[in-house]
Scaffold this active site. Structure first.
Site, PDB file in Angstrom:
ATOM      1  N   HIS A   1      27.436  54.131  43.922  1.00 36.40           N
ATOM      2  CA  HIS A   1      28.147  52.882  44.209  1.00 36.40           C
ATOM      3  C   HIS A   1      28.332  52.887  45.721  1.00 36.40           C
ATOM      4  O   HIS A   1      29.178  53.614  46.237  1.00 36.40           O
ATOM      5  CB  HIS A   1      29.479  52.893  43.457  1.00 36.40           C
ATOM      6  CG  HIS A   1      30.428  51.795  43.819  1.00 36.40           C
ATOM      7  ND1 HIS A   1      30.866  50.863  42.915  1.00 36.40           N
ATOM      8  CD2 HIS A   1      31.042  51.486  44.993  1.00 36.40           C
ATOM      9  CE1 HIS A   1      31.706  50.029  43.519  1.00 36.40           C
ATOM     10  NE2 HIS A   1      31.832  50.383  44.777  1.00 36.40           N
TER      11      HIS A   1
ATOM     12  N   ASN B   1      33.127  44.050  42.178  1.00 32.05           N
ATOM     13  CA  ASN B   1      32.872  44.996  43.254  1.00 32.05           C
ATOM     14  C   ASN B   1      31.506  45.654  43.077  1.00 32.05           C
ATOM     15  O   ASN B   1      31.303  46.316  42.071  1.00 32.05           O
ATOM     16  CB  ASN B   1      33.977  46.075  43.274  1.00 32.05           C
ATOM     17  CG  ASN B   1      33.983  46.846  44.573  1.00 32.05           C
ATOM     18  OD1 ASN B   1      33.330  46.452  45.530  1.00 32.05           O
ATOM     19  ND2 ASN B   1      34.693  47.958  44.608  1.00 32.05           N
TER      20      ASN B   1
ATOM     21  N   HIS C   1      23.972  48.364  42.001  1.00 23.93           N
ATOM     22  CA  HIS C   1      24.355  46.977  42.336  1.00 23.93           C
ATOM     23  C   HIS C   1      24.225  46.590  43.806  1.00 23.93           C
ATOM     24  O   HIS C   1      25.211  46.327  44.487  1.00 23.93           O
ATOM     25  CB  HIS C   1      25.751  46.623  41.824  1.00 23.93           C
ATOM     26  CG  HIS C   1      26.817  47.692  41.964  1.00 23.93           C
ATOM     27  ND1 HIS C   1      27.006  48.399  43.102  1.00 23.93           N
ATOM     28  CD2 HIS C   1      27.731  48.146  41.077  1.00 23.93           C
ATOM     29  CE1 HIS C   1      28.002  49.247  42.921  1.00 23.93           C
ATOM     30  NE2 HIS C   1      28.456  49.120  41.705  1.00 23.93           N
TER      31      HIS C   1
ATOM     32  N   ASP D   1      26.323  46.179  35.077  1.00 25.58           N
ATOM     33  CA  ASP D   1      27.686  46.460  35.545  1.00 25.58           C
ATOM     34  C   ASP D   1      28.713  45.765  34.637  1.00 25.58           C
ATOM     35  O   ASP D   1      29.735  45.257  35.099  1.00 25.58           O
ATOM     36  CB  ASP D   1      27.882  46.063  37.010  1.00 25.58           C
ATOM     37  CG  ASP D   1      29.129  46.699  37.620  1.00 25.58           C
ATOM     38  OD1 ASP D   1      29.781  47.528  36.942  1.00 25.58           O
ATOM     39  OD2 ASP D   1      29.465  46.362  38.769  1.00 25.58           O
TER      40      ASP D   1
ATOM     41  N   HIS E   1      37.731  43.966  31.199  1.00 21.61           N
ATOM     42  CA  HIS E   1      39.154  44.126  31.504  1.00 21.61           C
ATOM     43  C   HIS E   1      39.927  43.236  30.543  1.00 21.61           C
ATOM     44  O   HIS E   1      39.509  42.111  30.271  1.00 21.61           O
ATOM     45  CB  HIS E   1      39.472  43.709  32.940  1.00 21.61           C
ATOM     46  CG  HIS E   1      38.904  44.632  33.979  1.00 21.61           C
ATOM     47  ND1 HIS E   1      39.385  45.914  34.163  1.00 21.61           N
ATOM     48  CD2 HIS E   1      37.895  44.489  34.861  1.00 21.61           C
ATOM     49  CE1 HIS E   1      38.694  46.508  35.127  1.00 21.61           C
ATOM     50  NE2 HIS E   1      37.776  45.662  35.560  1.00 21.61           N
TER      51      HIS E   1
ATOM     52  N   LEU F   1      31.981  51.281  29.309  1.00 27.54           N
ATOM     53  CA  LEU F   1      32.390  51.146  27.909  1.00 27.54           C
ATOM     54  C   LEU F   1      33.858  51.544  27.706  1.00 27.54           C
ATOM     55  O   LEU F   1      34.384  51.419  26.613  1.00 27.54           O
ATOM     56  CB  LEU F   1      31.463  51.961  27.008  1.00 27.54           C
ATOM     57  CG  LEU F   1      29.975  51.554  27.086  1.00 27.54           C
ATOM     58  CD1 LEU F   1      29.158  52.315  26.040  1.00 27.54           C
ATOM     59  CD2 LEU F   1      29.777  50.058  26.920  1.00 27.54           C
ATOM     60  N   ARG F   2      34.499  52.017  28.770  1.00 27.36           N
ATOM     61  CA  ARG F   2      35.965  52.196  28.835  1.00 27.36           C
ATOM     62  C   ARG F   2      36.534  53.243  27.878  1.00 27.36           C
ATOM     63  O   ARG F   2      37.749  53.334  27.736  1.00 27.36           O
ATOM     64  CB  ARG F   2      36.692  50.864  28.588  1.00 27.36           C
ATOM     65  CG  ARG F   2      36.303  49.739  29.535  1.00 27.36           C
ATOM     66  CD  ARG F   2      36.589  50.082  30.963  1.00 27.36           C
ATOM     67  NE  ARG F   2      36.392  48.915  31.843  1.00 27.36           N
ATOM     68  CZ  ARG F   2      36.056  49.018  33.121  1.00 27.36           C
ATOM     69  NH1 ARG F   2      35.854  50.209  33.669  1.00 27.36           N
ATOM     70  NH2 ARG F   2      35.904  47.943  33.857  1.00 27.36           N
TER      71      ARG F   2
ATOM     72  N   ASN G   1      33.686  56.438  34.836  1.00 28.40           N
ATOM     73  CA  ASN G   1      35.046  56.178  35.345  1.00 28.40           C
ATOM     74  C   ASN G   1      35.992  55.828  34.204  1.00 28.40           C
ATOM     75  O   ASN G   1      36.647  54.796  34.187  1.00 28.40           O
ATOM     76  CB  ASN G   1      35.041  55.084  36.421  1.00 28.40           C
ATOM     77  CG  ASN G   1      34.574  53.739  35.913  1.00 28.40           C
ATOM     78  OD1 ASN G   1      33.834  53.671  34.945  1.00 28.40           O
ATOM     79  ND2 ASN G   1      35.005  52.671  36.555  1.00 28.40           N
TER      80      ASN G   1
ATOM     81  N   ASP H   1      30.622  56.138  40.145  1.00 29.01           N
ATOM     82  CA  ASP H   1      30.750  54.673  40.183  1.00 29.01           C
ATOM     83  C   ASP H   1      32.186  54.175  40.002  1.00 29.01           C
ATOM     84  O   ASP H   1      32.953  54.690  39.195  1.00 29.01           O
ATOM     85  CB  ASP H   1      29.875  54.006  39.128  1.00 29.01           C
ATOM     86  CG  ASP H   1      29.949  52.493  39.257  1.00 29.01           C
ATOM     87  OD1 ASP H   1      29.682  51.989  40.344  1.00 29.01           O
ATOM     88  OD2 ASP H   1      30.319  51.831  38.274  1.00 29.01           O
TER      89      ASP H   1
HETATM   90 ZN   LIG Z   1      30.052  50.136  40.939  1.00 27.71          ZN
END
Ligand SMILES: [Zn+2]
Length: 427
Positions: A178, A277, A231, A304, A308, A61-62, A92, A149
């Protein structure tokens, strides 16, 4: 009096089975389930399935830090449009969600979201892979899933210590990984194989993923820690997870919609929207991931969702960041590619992920009076074509533009609020 709401004329599908029933919701809870019910407001569910809301274990969700790509508000709107009533937000961010302070910040921002947003905590400080983050203080605030992740925890001994520490916590938590051996994957922008050779692009071998899957299975056996593999993208990974689960280890694993649908051949366009990725793999890998979902080795489908900005994704393939949008398309992709009864798809997108994330008390549960009203209404027969820009995200990196998907979310009710009605977000 707050208004009551009835989902009228649908087929209720839940873990226990299915039946035709109206569902009445009031003050955030289900208050009645049965034939011929009425309420202040009616939402038509005729020809549709009424189900526990979907739960996504893997959304970016950034926020905080990359709000130009997404915010908790816009990401949660995508989620609601996709039928999700809860998402686990990856840590992240900038700063990383690696302390009680950042967990609280995300929980505060999540109050305005259109679905429940549960922050995941990082396993290591700053996701740097060097020392353990304060898992206990984050667990104290309700965090139940920890992951670095974006990268995997590289150091074998540190990962062992993380698992030992997690097992000793008073809360039941899961370590999600991950799975990517950074040295084996270094410099690769896509799957290493036929297409990377043809395109002259550096690739990541399947073994970069499988080496870490194998290591973490061994460490789970050693420590007794509950581990969730994020993933899974290769046939080898699926086989490793299937064997580990068959041996009785507490391992869960996810497939993403894009690894169920797309192959590395998509990269031939050099369109960075297909850079992700772990990377898109071979047809054999896609078939193995589909089989893994069908036979339950991969017990969760997670998006996932990785927004961007157009600027960032406008770089050449080898310089663009990896990631694609997913929340609004996940159910449609799953229903389009999987030859499974709807209840089986819902198991992997609702009640199973709810259990993995420790959310079974509020999400994915039975549709019965007294339960929190987290529901979605799905038209399983509707088909729709994905259009460029047709997303509530701040970003535009949709890999499915022009594809026709089967199954569409009609309404979403989150904590009793109709946040999506007839496919339109209500706020
Ligand atoms: Zn990942």
């Amino acid at each position: 009096m707050p208004e009551s709401l009835v989902l009228k004329g649908g087929r209720v599908v839940e873990q226990a089975g299915e039946r035709v029933a109206d569902v009445v919701v009031s003050e955030g809870r289900i208050v009645a389930v049965g034939p011929d019910l009425s309420a202040d407001r009616v939402l038509d569910a005729g020809g549709c399935v009424v189900a526990p809301g979907l739960v996504d274990l893997h959304a970016h969700l950034r926020q905080p830090g990359q709000e130009e790509a997404e915010t908790i508000e816009t990401g949660s709107r995508c989620a609601a449009l996709g039928g999700f009533t809860a998402v686990v937000a990856m840590p992240n961010t900038t700063p990383a969600i690696d302390s009680a302070a950042v967990v609280r910040e995300v929980q505060e921002l999540a109050r305005a979201a259109l679905c429940a947003v549960h922050p995941a905590g990082a396993i290591t400080v700053g996701r740097a892979g060097e020392r353990l983050a304060p898992l206990a203080e984050m667990a104290e605030l309700g965090v139940r899933l920890f992951t670095d992740d974006g990268t995997g925890v590289q150091d074998d001994l540190l990962m062992r210590r993380a698992m030992e520490y997690a097992v000793g916590l008073p809360h039941d938590v899961v370590l999600a990984q991950h799975c990517e051996n950074a040295e084996l994957a270094a410099g690769g922008h896509m799957h290493e194989g036929e297409w990377s050779s043809r395109l002259g692009m550096a690739g990541q071998p399947s073994e970069a993923e499988e080496a870490m899957v194998a290591r973490d299975i061994a460490l789970a056996r050693l420590t007794g820690c509950r581990v969730h593999m994020q993933h899974m993208s290769t046939a080898g990974s699926v086989a490793l997870v299937a064997a580990a689960r068959a041996s009785g280890l507490a391992i869960s694993a996810e497939a993403t919609p894009h690894h169920l649908l797309l192959t590395h051949a998509a990269c031939a366009s050099f369109d960075p929207v297909f850079k992700v990725n772990p990377p898109l793999r071979t047809e054999e890998d896609v078939a193995a991931v589909r089989r893994g979902v069908a036979d339950g080795a991969l017990d969760v489908i997670a998006t996932d969702h990785a927004p961007h900005t157009p600027d960032a994704k406008d770089e050449p393939f080898d310089q663009a960041p990896p990631g694609m949008l997913g929340l609004e398309f996940a159910l449609g992709v799953a229903l389009s590619v999987l030859d499974l009864p709807l209840g089986e798809v819902l198991a992997r997108m609702s009640w199973r992920p709810a259990a993995v994330a420790g959310l079974a008390g509020t999400q994915g549960g039975p549709v019965e009076p007294g339960r929190p009203a987290n529901l979605c209404v799905i038209d399983p027969e509707a088909s729709w074509t994905v259009e460029a820009g047709a997303t509530a995200s701040r970003s535009r990196n949709i890999p499915y533009v022009g594809r026709t998907l089967k199954g569409r979310v009609r309404h979403t009710v989150s904590a009793g609020e109709p946040v999506v009605v007839d496919g339109v977000a209500q706020r």
